[in-house]
Design an enzyme around this catalytic site. Structure first.
Site: not given
Ligand SMILES: Nc1ncnc2c1ncn2[C@@H]1O[C@H](COP(=O)(O)OP(=O)(O)OP(=O)(O)O)[C@@H](O)[C@H]1O
Length: 125
Positions: A8, A70, A87-88, A95-96
């Site tokens: 709202r 970004e 981790i998954h 993320k990648d």
């Molecule tokens: N929950 C997760 N499970 C598996 N891999 C992960 C997970 N979280 C992050 N990663 C991997 O770990 C690496 C680092 O991730 P991170 O979250 O630190 O982001 P980043 O790429 O360093 O970006 P930033 O610097 O903007 O935070 C990446 O390859 C990401 O895919």
């Protein structure tokens, strides 16, 4: 505050939330600071060279694309961390891929920037 109350919220509040989101990413993320520094340098150079109107439009479009992506990338990271603190493989994929989108835009922006500035540098010689 419940989800309904958030929905709202007035247009002005929504605008405020968006600004807060931008400020938060600037404070917390290193990459966007680099993009913003590059943006300031490029804008200063474009002003110095008296960019044409069309060149300004192209420059602003590529800046908008990179900075917006970004911001979206940071949102994806936050959602992934919330949904999958462990981790998954799918968390990694999300993320990648989001980071890949920023990278593609950044690389193409550098190429477009080079093409935009080239004629102005050539005039200087
Ligand atoms: N929950 C997760 N499970 C598996 N891999 C992960 C997970 N979280 C992050 N990663 C991997 O770990 C690496 C680092 O991730 P991170 O979250 O630190 O982001 P980043 O790429 O360093 O970006 P930033 O610097 O903007 O935070 C990446 O390859 C990401 O895919």
């Amino acid at each position: 505050m419940g989800l309904r109350d958030y929905k709202r919220a007035s247009l002005l509040n929504s605008f405020g939330y968006a600004i807060n989101g931008i400020i938060r990413v600037i404070k917390e993320e290193r990459n966007i600071k680099i993009h913003l520094c590059a943006t300031l340098i490029v804008i200063a150079l474009a002003s110095y060279f008296h960019f044409s109107r069309n060149d300004w439009m192209v420059l602003l479009i590529i800046i908008t694309i990179v900075i917006s992506l970004e911001l979206v990338n940071s949102a994806v990271e936050a959602v992934v961390d919330l949904a999958s603190p462990e981790i998954h493989p799918l968390a990694k994929k999300a993320k990648d891929v989001a980071a890949g989108a920023v990278l593609v835009a950044a690389i193409v922006s550098v190429i477009i920037g080079f093409l935009l500035f080239l004629p102005y540098f050539t005039i200087l010689r």
